[in-house]
Design an enzyme around this catalytic site. Sequence first.
Site, PDB file in Angstrom:
ATOM      1  N   LYS A 128      97.643  21.167  74.507  1.00  9.51           N
ATOM      2  CA  LYS A 128      96.448  20.892  75.306  1.00  9.51           C
ATOM      3  C   LYS A 128      96.349  19.412  75.634  1.00  9.51           C
ATOM      4  O   LYS A 128      95.936  19.035  76.733  1.00  9.51           O
ATOM      5  CB  LYS A 128      95.176  21.373  74.595  1.00  9.51           C
TER       6      LYS A 128
ATOM      7  N   LYS B 216     101.650  31.849  77.730  1.00 11.17           N
ATOM      8  CA  LYS B 216     100.654  32.891  77.444  1.00 11.17           C
ATOM      9  C   LYS B 216      99.621  32.929  78.563  1.00 11.17           C
ATOM     10  O   LYS B 216      99.341  31.899  79.191  1.00 11.17           O
ATOM     11  CB  LYS B 216      99.980  32.652  76.089  1.00 11.17           C
TER      12      LYS B 216
ATOM     13  N   LYS C  43      92.819  31.374  79.929  1.00 12.68           N
ATOM     14  CA  LYS C  43      91.668  31.229  80.827  1.00 12.68           C
ATOM     15  C   LYS C  43      91.841  30.041  81.757  1.00 12.68           C
ATOM     16  O   LYS C  43      91.380  30.043  82.882  1.00 12.68           O
ATOM     17  CB  LYS C  43      90.386  31.027  80.021  1.00 12.68           C
TER      18      LYS C  43
END
Length: 343
Positions: free
Chosen positions: A117, A201, A204
Amino acid sequence: MLDVSRLRAFSGIQPTADSLHLGNYLGALRQWVALQDDYDCVYSVVDLHALTVSPDPAALRTRVRATAAQFLAAGVNPEQSVLFVQSQVPEHTQLTWLLNCITGFGEASRMTQFKDKSAKLGDKGVTVGLFDYPVLMAADILAYDANVVPVGEDQRQHIELSRDLAIRLNSRFGEGTARVPEALIMQSTARIYDLQDPKAKMSKTGHPAGIIELLDSPKVITKRIKSAVTDSGTVIKWDPKNQPGLANLLAIYAALAGQTPEEVAQQYCGKLYGHLKVDLAELVIEALRPFRERTAEYLADPAALDGLLEEGREKAAAIAGAVYARIAERFGLTPRANRGPAA
Ligand code: AQP
């Protein structure tokens, strides 16, 4: 009411989008619902976690309710389980501080999700909050004395950290300080992949074309599945290593149809990829139709939804308050004079 003789499950999902996606549903939410008959379940809209990516305040407010409505629409039963909003129970942040003080900096630095991230956000977007996310997650779990944590594969490392911290609490302050949780990962749906990039993956915050949102219209679902990346081959078979795009579609099909991916591949043997995609789109649309309708019903009555969340908050606060008091006391913190008994 919670039955203390049963094992307890805890899990949460971040309100980081208007709609959850198929990965959240198949990797986590579906297990949450199934566990309710056998476990005491505590499920949370983890809004404090969402703050780590600096959401717009108005969007966050809307998404907390939207996420809770989707939990209910999926089958989380507020009469059976505790459903609440994380930030409304202050013991999550209080316990995080205690855990921060026993977590090694190096240990926290090894978390791969933080590395991923922070690489996406770049230097300016990376906060101490994002770094501390896994410790907050450990506090979420330990505050409810959870035995199991139903999650997708991406959360395995974070659950390992929660386990390590619980074991450390018990060895420093005595057995019974914290319960050591275990990850509960459904192998067949542990990781649903992005439709455009079958090595990443489904997420969102990924590219919209790679995601199937649970609230997507039938038209959008069909478009996303039809344009999903498959492989240059033409034969439908279950070969996740060499045909990851196809394998992802087979895994989604299998999960929704209650079959194994091998069985689905066998069923489509000799057919074209296009056939599989058309049928899969139909399957997903029909599986999600009632979900979409129920979500809209819950969102149409915000006062009733808030009432359910308030009832959940009271139940969650009673558990987390007692567990926090127990752990804080072992650290040597002086309890408030009028605080209730520790658990
Ligand atoms: N692709 C996935 N396959 C299987 N399980 C998944 N989960 C998430 N993506 C997949 C599981 O869903 C639960 C909730 O995840 P989260 O919202 O707390 O955070 P996340 O894992 O970071 O999910 P996203 O969609 O990738 O959100 P963003 O983009 O906001 O970070 C977890 O149990 C997770 O394992």
